[in-house]
Design a protein around this motif. Structure first.
Motif, PDB file in Angstrom:
ATOM      1  N   THR A 183     -27.815  10.521  -9.354  1.00 33.44           N
ATOM      2  CA  THR A 183     -26.315  10.532 -10.009  1.00 33.44           C
ATOM      3  C   THR A 183     -27.066  10.271 -11.430  1.00 33.44           C
ATOM      4  O   THR A 183     -26.967  10.249 -12.483  1.00 33.44           O
ATOM      5  CB  THR A 183     -25.676  10.191  -9.231  1.00 33.44           C
ATOM      6  OG1 THR A 183     -24.881  10.009  -8.184  1.00 33.44           O
ATOM      7  CG2 THR A 183     -24.192   9.611 -10.143  1.00 33.44           C
ATOM      8  N   SER A 223     -17.343   5.383 -14.022  1.00 35.05           N
ATOM      9  CA  SER A 223     -17.317   6.025 -12.523  1.00 35.05           C
ATOM     10  C   SER A 223     -15.547   4.628 -11.851  1.00 35.05           C
ATOM     11  O   SER A 223     -15.605   4.962 -10.576  1.00 35.05           O
ATOM     12  CB  SER A 223     -18.424   5.603 -11.858  1.00 35.05           C
ATOM     13  OG  SER A 223     -18.251   4.031 -12.255  1.00 35.05           O
ATOM     14  N   ASN A 279     -20.611  15.833 -10.549  1.00 34.80           N
ATOM     15  CA  ASN A 279     -20.722  15.706  -9.214  1.00 34.80           C
ATOM     16  C   ASN A 279     -22.085  15.590  -8.081  1.00 34.80           C
ATOM     17  O   ASN A 279     -22.813  16.586  -9.177  1.00 34.80           O
ATOM     18  CB  ASN A 279     -19.107  15.921  -8.264  1.00 34.80           C
ATOM     19  CG  ASN A 279     -19.908  15.874  -6.629  1.00 34.80           C
ATOM     20  OD1 ASN A 279     -20.117  14.357  -5.883  1.00 34.80           O
ATOM     21  ND2 ASN A 279     -19.579  17.178  -5.608  1.00 34.80           N
ATOM     22  N   LEU A 280     -22.545  14.685  -7.383  1.00 31.25           N
ATOM     23  CA  LEU A 280     -23.859  15.175  -7.568  1.00 31.25           C
ATOM     24  C   LEU A 280     -24.243  16.617  -6.098  1.00 31.25           C
ATOM     25  O   LEU A 280     -23.735  16.011  -5.220  1.00 31.25           O
ATOM     26  CB  LEU A 280     -24.792  13.540  -7.139  1.00 31.25           C
ATOM     27  CG  LEU A 280     -26.481  14.241  -6.403  1.00 31.25           C
ATOM     28  CD1 LEU A 280     -26.742  14.011  -7.853  1.00 31.25           C
ATOM     29  CD2 LEU A 280     -26.691  12.473  -5.734  1.00 31.25           C
TER      30      LEU A 280
END
Length: 262
Positions: free
Chosen positions: A61, A148, A196-197
């Motif tokens: 991330t 985040s 978004n991973l």
């Protein structure tokens, strides 16, 4: 460690020391897991088990944020929320390695000390956060804001960004981000994005990222802060610590079959 390989898989992988990241729902909280070969990260013997476990999700991330989405460059000013957290600490170090100046938001003196140790400048959360960011940058603001936290910080993130800067949202710890008023972005030509991973979006690029991430971890150039290790049976306690936002670094669950140094 790989115990069994499936049909058509290179048997030389048996015994390899690996961690993995998978988008499959569930299955990670287990003593054993079935994993596709391309989901693996391969580590040398020098890297402890707990460190290996801390790398895949948060490490990838942080790598994706700094190198793929924000494309942090030398001379950039990066404002990073929750800088003492698991992703935060890694993103601080990766942004610093890319040549950026990093301002990291924190909530306690202990977390401020961690951020300082990593080479970033800690800033306490508060209603005047955007003003303090601008004061710290001579009125310029941050070229890149990595957020985040979400609902509680989105307004400050947008207010702190520099002209032609970008704000990247990659989580919502305090709740979803409200709708963005595009009209308000015109004053500073602000770009707003999200991350978004998803390793399946560009598998070749992520394969290179995995190798590069393992290399910097194995070399000691990237510090992994494992603040607590708990047995797998204590998963609920680990989640409580995370949700209370009292934790810092990474909390790792150890399976019964691991000594913590395998």
């Amino acid at each position: 460690m790989i115990d069994v390989v499936g049909e058509g898989v290179d048997p030389a992988l048996l015994g390899a020391r690996v961690a993995y990241y998978s988008r499959r729902p569930g299955g990670a909280y287990a003593e054993l897991a079935t994993v596709a070969v391309d989901e693996l990260l391969h580590f040398p013997d020098s890297v402890p088990f707990a460190t290996m476990a801390a790398v895949p999700v948060q490490g990838l991330t942080a790598w994706g944020l700094v190198h793929f989405v924000a494309n942090v460059r030398p001379g950039d000013v990066v404002l990073l929320h929750a800088a003492a957290g698991g992703v935060g600490q890694l993103a601080v170090q990766l942004a610093r390695r890319a040549g950026a100046r990093v301002l990291g938001t924190v909530s306690t003196d202990e977390k401020a000390a961690i951020v300082c140790r990593l080479g970033a400048e800690p800033l306490r959360y508060g209603d005047d956060l955007a003003e303090r960011v601008r004061a710290a940058t001579g009125g310029r603001g941050a070229d890149v804001v990595l957020d985040s936290v979400g609902r509680a910080t989105h307004a400050a993130s947008l207010a702190a960004v520099a002209a032609f800067g970008q704000v990247i949202f990659f989580g919502d710890a305090s709740g979803p981000v409200p709708p963005i008023d595009v009209e308000a972005l015109y004053a500073r030509s602000t770009r707003v994005g999200a991350f978004n991973l998803r390793l399946d979006d560009a598998p070749a690029r992520w394969a290179e990222a995995k190798c590069a991430l393992v290399d910097v971890v194995a070399s000691g150039a990237l510090s992994i802060d494992v603040s607590r290790t708990l047995p797998l049976a204590a998963a609920a306690e680990a989640h409580h610590a995370l949700e209370s936002r009292a934790s810092f670094g990474k909390i790792v669950l150890l399976p019964l079959t691991s000594s913590g140094s395998a």
